[in-house]
Write a protein that holds these residues in place. Structure first.
Motif, mmCIF file in Angstrom:
data_model
loop_
_atom_site.group_PDB
_atom_site.id
_atom_site.type_symbol
_atom_site.label_atom_id
_atom_site.label_comp_id
_atom_site.label_asym_id
_atom_site.label_seq_id
_atom_site.Cartn_x
_atom_site.Cartn_y
_atom_site.Cartn_z
ATOM 1 N N SER A 39 4.197 0.048 1.001
ATOM 2 C CA SER A 39 4.805 0.244 2.310
ATOM 3 C C SER A 39 6.222 0.782 2.169
ATOM 4 O O SER A 39 6.632 1.705 2.894
ATOM 5 N N MET A 53 -3.086 9.974 9.352
ATOM 6 C CA MET A 53 -2.953 8.546 9.614
ATOM 7 C C MET A 53 -4.032 8.033 10.567
ATOM 8 O O MET A 53 -4.542 6.920 10.400
ATOM 9 N N GLY A 70 -7.434 4.684 8.792
ATOM 10 C CA GLY A 70 -8.011 3.363 9.032
ATOM 11 C C GLY A 70 -9.524 3.377 8.948
ATOM 12 O O GLY A 70 -10.146 2.470 8.376
ATOM 13 N N THR A 107 -10.539 3.700 5.332
ATOM 14 C CA THR A 107 -10.363 2.403 4.671
ATOM 15 C C THR A 107 -11.516 1.471 4.986
ATOM 16 O O THR A 107 -12.046 0.781 4.098
ATOM 17 N N ASP A 108 -11.928 1.438 6.242
ATOM 18 C CA ASP A 108 -13.012 0.553 6.664
ATOM 19 C C ASP A 108 -14.358 0.993 6.103
ATOM 20 O O ASP A 108 -15.194 0.163 5.751
ATOM 21 N N PRO A 130 -2.574 1.921 5.643
ATOM 22 C CA PRO A 130 -3.507 0.937 6.208
ATOM 23 C C PRO A 130 -4.275 0.155 5.149
ATOM 24 O O PRO A 130 -4.559 -1.031 5.328
ATOM 25 N N SER A 131 -4.605 0.818 4.042
ATOM 26 C CA SER A 131 -5.329 0.106 2.982
ATOM 27 C C SER A 131 -4.457 -0.971 2.350
ATOM 28 O O SER A 131 -4.948 -2.050 1.997
ATOM 29 N N LEU A 154 -2.174 -2.711 3.901
ATOM 30 C CA LEU A 154 -2.132 -3.828 4.845
ATOM 31 C C LEU A 154 -3.407 -4.661 4.778
ATOM 32 O O LEU A 154 -3.361 -5.895 4.788
#
Length: 221
Positions: free
Chosen positions: A17, A60, A64, A67-68, A115-116, A118
């Motif tokens: 981050s 961005m 997410g 990542t999912d 996001p990954s 987090l």
């Protein structure tokens, strides 16, 4: 998850981050040297800063979903690989065209990292309270990185030159990637399927919008 692995994941997520946001602002104090060493024009210097923001914003939205779909560990390692390799390309860039192209790729890698990181950090938390606390730390790391960018950039330029601003990412990224591949526990991925057409369309639309916002002031003048 072993305690040492859990701590490693949390530290790496916070570092990621910090790195993502610090690279959005760290270039500002290298511009004078870029103009001198690479003969950069004003427009090229603007893109040394804006190329990263453009690709970061464009990718961005879909990061997410990626990542999912593919799993946080795979997305993180892929983002870290892209970020590190493109940082090395920036550090070795012989021309502004190469540097700005590498900055575009670097922003895309950063968008995958965020996001990954987090997801990995919250998955490593022991309970709900710890997860909330980690989200706060993760956000704070990004804020500190954004604020520290110009200071770090100025310090590195004063000690060495503009290439070290990008070389530092390589020094951090390579061992982080090795540890991630070898020791980072996987996080269960979602069951959703990736809408490739929608992802590409949204990326192009957001990228076009950011490009327009970046270019309009210079073209108007």
């Amino acid at each position: 998850m072993a305690i040492e692995h859990r701590r490693g994941v949390i530290v790496l997520a916070l570092v990621a981050s910090f790195m993502v946001f610090v690279d959005g602002t760290i270039v500002h104090l290298t511009l004078a040297q870029l103009a001198s060493h690479l003969g950069a024009s004003r427009a090229e210097l603007e893109w040394a800063v804006n190329a990263y923001t453009l690709s970061f914003a464009a990718v961005m939205l879909g990061a997410g979903a990626i990542t999912d779909t593919f799993g946080a560990k795979r997305a993180f390692v892929a983002g870290l690989l892209v970020f590190t390799v493109s940082s090395a390309a920036c550090a070795a860039a012989p021309t502004m065209a190469v540097l700005n192209g590498a900055r575009l790729v670097q922003g895309a890698g950063a968008a995958l990292l965020l996001p990954s990181a987090l997801v990995l950090a919250t998955a490593a938390a022991g309970d709900e309270h710890a997860r909330h606390r980690l989200v706060g730390w993760w956000s704070a790391a990004g804020g500190v990185g954004m604020a520290a960018g110009p200071l770090l950039g100025g310090a590195l330029v004063a000690v060495a030159d503009w290439r070290t601003v990008f070389g530092v990412n390589v020094l951090i990224g390579v061992p982080a990637m090795i540890w991630s591949v070898r020791s980072m526990p996987a996080v269960p991925r979602g069951e959703r399927r990736l809408d490739v057409a929608g992802l590409v369309t949204a990326t192009l639309l957001i990228g076009g919008l950011v490009f327009t916002l970046v270019e309009t002031p210079s073209r108007a003048s």
